[in-house]
Motif scaffolding. Sequence first.
Motif, PDB file in Angstrom:
ATOM      1  N   ASN A  33      -6.870  -4.764   1.210  1.00  0.00           N
ATOM      2  CA  ASN A  33      -7.038  -6.219   1.102  1.00  0.00           C
ATOM      3  C   ASN A  33      -6.767  -6.806  -0.281  1.00  0.00           C
ATOM      4  OD1 ASN A  33      -7.535  -6.703   3.729  1.00  0.00           O
ATOM      5  ND2 ASN A  33      -9.688  -7.220   3.490  1.00  0.00           N
ATOM      6  N   VAL A  34      -6.071  -6.128  -1.151  1.00  0.00           N
ATOM      7  CA  VAL A  34      -5.682  -6.721  -2.426  1.00  0.00           C
ATOM      8  C   VAL A  34      -4.351  -7.425  -2.206  1.00  0.00           C
ATOM      9  CG1 VAL A  34      -4.932  -6.219  -4.776  1.00  0.00           C
ATOM     10  CG2 VAL A  34      -6.943  -5.101  -3.850  1.00  0.00           C
ATOM     11  N   HIS A  35      -4.300  -8.692  -2.584  1.00  0.00           N
ATOM     12  CA  HIS A  35      -3.113  -9.509  -2.328  1.00  0.00           C
ATOM     13  C   HIS A  35      -2.161  -9.474  -3.520  1.00  0.00           C
ATOM     14  CE1 HIS A  35      -0.761 -13.258  -1.856  1.00  0.00           C
ATOM     15  NE2 HIS A  35      -0.794 -12.901  -0.592  1.00  0.00           N
ATOM     16  N   VAL A  36      -0.992  -8.855  -3.311  1.00  0.00           N
ATOM     17  CA  VAL A  36       0.101  -8.886  -4.288  1.00  0.00           C
ATOM     18  C   VAL A  36       1.233  -9.647  -3.603  1.00  0.00           C
ATOM     19  CG1 VAL A  36       1.734  -7.532  -5.643  1.00  0.00           C
ATOM     20  CG2 VAL A  36      -0.576  -6.660  -5.268  1.00  0.00           C
ATOM     21  N   PRO A  37       1.483 -10.903  -4.011  1.00  0.00           N
ATOM     22  CA  PRO A  37       2.475 -11.713  -3.296  1.00  0.00           C
ATOM     23  C   PRO A  37       3.872 -11.116  -3.362  1.00  0.00           C
ATOM     24  CG  PRO A  37       1.702 -12.835  -5.269  1.00  0.00           C
ATOM     25  CD  PRO A  37       0.910 -11.591  -5.134  1.00  0.00           C
ATOM     26  N   GLU A  38       4.677 -11.472  -2.385  1.00  0.00           N
ATOM     27  CA  GLU A  38       6.050 -10.964  -2.344  1.00  0.00           C
ATOM     28  C   GLU A  38       6.812 -11.425  -3.575  1.00  0.00           C
ATOM     29  OE1 GLU A  38       7.948 -12.059   1.301  1.00  0.00           O
ATOM     30  OE2 GLU A  38       6.816 -10.578   2.454  1.00  0.00           O
ATOM     31  N   TYR A  39       7.726 -10.581  -4.023  1.00  0.00           N
ATOM     32  CA  TYR A  39       8.558 -10.895  -5.174  1.00  0.00           C
ATOM     33  C   TYR A  39       9.567 -11.957  -4.758  1.00  0.00           C
ATOM     34  CZ  TYR A  39      11.668 -10.053  -9.154  1.00  0.00           C
ATOM     35  OH  TYR A  39      12.434 -10.182 -10.274  1.00  0.00           O
ATOM     36  N   THR A  40       9.661 -13.037  -5.545  1.00  0.00           N
ATOM     37  CA  THR A  40      10.481 -14.185  -5.135  1.00  0.00           C
ATOM     38  C   THR A  40      11.968 -13.863  -5.049  1.00  0.00           C
ATOM     39  OG1 THR A  40      10.461 -14.912  -7.443  1.00  0.00           O
ATOM     40  CG2 THR A  40       8.880 -15.940  -5.955  1.00  0.00           C
TER      41      THR A  40
END
Length: 159
Positions: free
Chosen positions: A63-70
């Motif tokens: 559940n650690v949120h690492v957003p997608e690379y733009t």
Amino acid sequence: MAKEKGRKLIAQNKKARHDYLIIDTYECGMVLTGTEVKSLRQGRASLTDGFVQIDGGEAWLHNVHVPEYTQGTWTNHSARRKRKLLMHRLEIDKLDSKSSESGHTIVPLAMYFKDGRAKIEIALAKGKKEYDKRQTLREKQDLRETNRAISAVRRKQRA
């Protein structure tokens, strides 16, 4: 290219220190994909709902949120996937036995780069009761007021 030195903070879980009594802390590495590292280098992550689970003798971060690379393409990672933690066997066994006790859990406290490598600080913690949280806030407030009074007296002495 020059090698990175020092510690660069990515994300911190301040709520964990408020909600839990920290018993023991550990620093460990993470198994990451390339796009996750690039996203972390941009300083984007959230540890708020994260927890660690010991499964099959391995530690997993959930559940650690690492957003997608733009700038990522079809090789991008999923934002909330579980990530394997790199720890020594003795540490994992110790955490497993302690976390199985009633009321104990393992929570992430901070994510950072240390000498160019992504690290996470996790803690064995015990949940606080509501009155414990209020007591901690009261102690912080009392300490702050005491420091203010001391600094005001020192300012008057200098003048």
